[in-house]
Write an enzyme that holds these catalytic residues in place. Structure first.
Site, short mmCIF file in Angstrom:
data_model
loop_
_atom_site.label_atom_id
_atom_site.label_comp_id
_atom_site.label_asym_id
_atom_site.label_seq_id
_atom_site.Cartn_x
_atom_site.Cartn_y
_atom_site.Cartn_z
N ASP A 10 0.87 -1.18 0.00
CA ASP A 10 0.00 0.00 0.00
C ASP A 10 0.90 1.23 0.00
OD1 ASP A 10 -1.60 2.14 0.72
OD2 ASP A 10 -2.57 1.09 2.39
N ASN A 24 -7.28 12.36 -10.48
CA ASN A 24 -8.04 12.72 -11.67
C ASN A 24 -7.92 14.24 -11.82
OD1 ASN A 24 -10.27 14.03 -10.22
ND2 ASN A 24 -10.72 11.95 -9.55
N GLY A 32 -9.69 4.37 -5.61
CA GLY A 32 -8.39 3.74 -5.80
C GLY A 32 -7.31 4.35 -4.93
N ASP A 34 -5.96 7.22 -5.12
CA ASP A 34 -6.31 8.61 -4.79
C ASP A 34 -7.11 8.67 -3.48
OD1 ASP A 34 -6.71 11.33 -5.05
OD2 ASP A 34 -8.03 11.20 -6.78
N THR A 123 -3.54 2.05 -14.32
CA THR A 123 -3.83 0.62 -14.47
C THR A 123 -5.03 0.15 -13.64
OG1 THR A 123 -2.35 0.00 -12.65
CG2 THR A 123 -1.39 0.11 -14.88
N GLY A 124 -5.70 1.09 -12.97
CA GLY A 124 -6.88 0.72 -12.19
C GLY A 124 -8.15 1.07 -12.95
N TYR A 126 -8.72 3.48 -14.78
CA TYR A 126 -8.47 4.01 -16.13
C TYR A 126 -8.11 2.93 -17.15
CZ TYR A 126 -8.89 8.91 -14.62
OH TYR A 126 -9.36 10.12 -14.16
P1 ADP Z 1 -6.15 5.13 -12.29
O1 ADP Z 1 -7.43 5.94 -12.28
O2 ADP Z 1 -4.94 5.95 -12.68
O3 ADP Z 1 -6.29 3.85 -13.03
P2 ADP Z 1 -6.40 3.72 -9.71
O4 ADP Z 1 -6.19 4.28 -8.35
O5 ADP Z 1 -7.76 3.22 -10.06
O6 ADP Z 1 -5.87 4.84 -10.73
O7 ADP Z 1 -5.37 2.52 -9.93
C1 ADP Z 1 -4.00 2.67 -10.20
C2 ADP Z 1 -3.25 1.49 -9.62
O8 ADP Z 1 -3.08 1.69 -8.21
C3 ADP Z 1 -3.98 0.14 -9.76
O9 ADP Z 1 -3.03 -0.81 -10.19
C4 ADP Z 1 -4.48 -0.14 -8.34
O10 ADP Z 1 -4.54 -1.54 -8.08
C5 ADP Z 1 -3.40 0.50 -7.52
N1 ADP Z 1 -3.74 0.88 -6.13
C6 ADP Z 1 -4.95 1.10 -5.57
N2 ADP Z 1 -4.81 1.44 -4.28
C7 ADP Z 1 -3.47 1.43 -4.02
C8 ADP Z 1 -2.68 1.67 -2.86
N3 ADP Z 1 -3.22 2.01 -1.68
N4 ADP Z 1 -1.31 1.57 -2.98
C9 ADP Z 1 -0.74 1.23 -4.15
N5 ADP Z 1 -1.44 0.99 -5.26
C10 ADP Z 1 -2.78 1.09 -5.21
#
Ligand code: ADP
Length: 169
Positions: A10, A24, A32, A34, A123-124, A126
């Site tokens: 994390d 965003n 996610g 953010d 990669t989440g 988006y």
């Molecule tokens: P985006 O909108 O840029 O795709 P996301 O937050 O949805 O952003 O996802 C980006 C990446 O961060 C994904 O691979 C997701 O699994 C990962 N992610 C989500 N929460 C955490 C966290 N607390 N620490 C590290 N990576 C995270």
């Protein structure tokens, strides 16, 4: 040369100079990574984001660009917010994804940061395929010519970690 490390975990638990947020363009919070950064970092980060919106980022932060705020209660000096592109099959947006990594490092370098933690931007929600996102992340950081000494990719799950590991070696 910049050292690149991979860890699974994390990103809000990292101790580094800069934690990069996959934000965003509104900068006013989302899900996610953010959501996790704002939850653990506390309200000071959002206050700083609001100030930026009220000042020179009235229309929000454009895709591929980066901006710094306080890190609030996180164990970091700054959060650098960057806006990844939404993945598209009809248009190649890899230049914008590379720009997120490059611009985040540029902003971090200007602040004097020596260590930076990145999530796997786009990669989440988006939708960017993890393998391609990992390739772009590692190629871009390797080519960046930054003063940042240590870049740590913090991958949320095992498949993400494996995808990055495959491109690092
Ligand atoms: P985006 O909108 O840029 O795709 P996301 O937050 O949805 O952003 O996802 C980006 C990446 O961060 C994904 O691979 C997701 O699994 C990962 N992610 C989500 N929460 C955490 C966290 N607390 N620490 C590290 N990576 C995270």
């Amino acid at each position: 040369m910049t050292a690149i490390e991979l860890v699974q975990g994390d990103i809000t638990r990292e101790s580094v100079d800069v934690i990069v947020n996959a934000a965003n363009s509104s900068l006013l919070g989302g899900g996610g990574v953010d959501g996790a950064i704002h939850r653990r970092g506390g309200p000071a980060i959002l206050e700083d984001c609001r100030r930026l919106r009220a000042a020179h980022l009235g229309k929000g932060l454009p895709t591929g660009q980066a901006v710094a705020t306080t890190a609030g209660e996180l164990d970091a000096r700054w959060v650098v917010h960057t806006v990844g592109p939404v993945f598209s099959t009809s248009e190649d947006r890899s230049g914008l994804l590379a720009s997120c990594y490059r611009e985040s490092l540029r902003v971090a370098g200007e602040l004097g940061a020596r260590s930076v933690a990145f999530p796997a931007i786009s990669t989440g929600v988006y939708g960017w395929p993890m393998d391609d996102g990992a390739r772009i992340a590692i190629e871009t950081v390797r080519a960046a010519g930054t003063t940042v000494e240590q870049v740590r990719f913090v991958l949320f799950d095992r498949p993400a970690y494996e995808a990055f590991a495959a491109h690092l070696h």
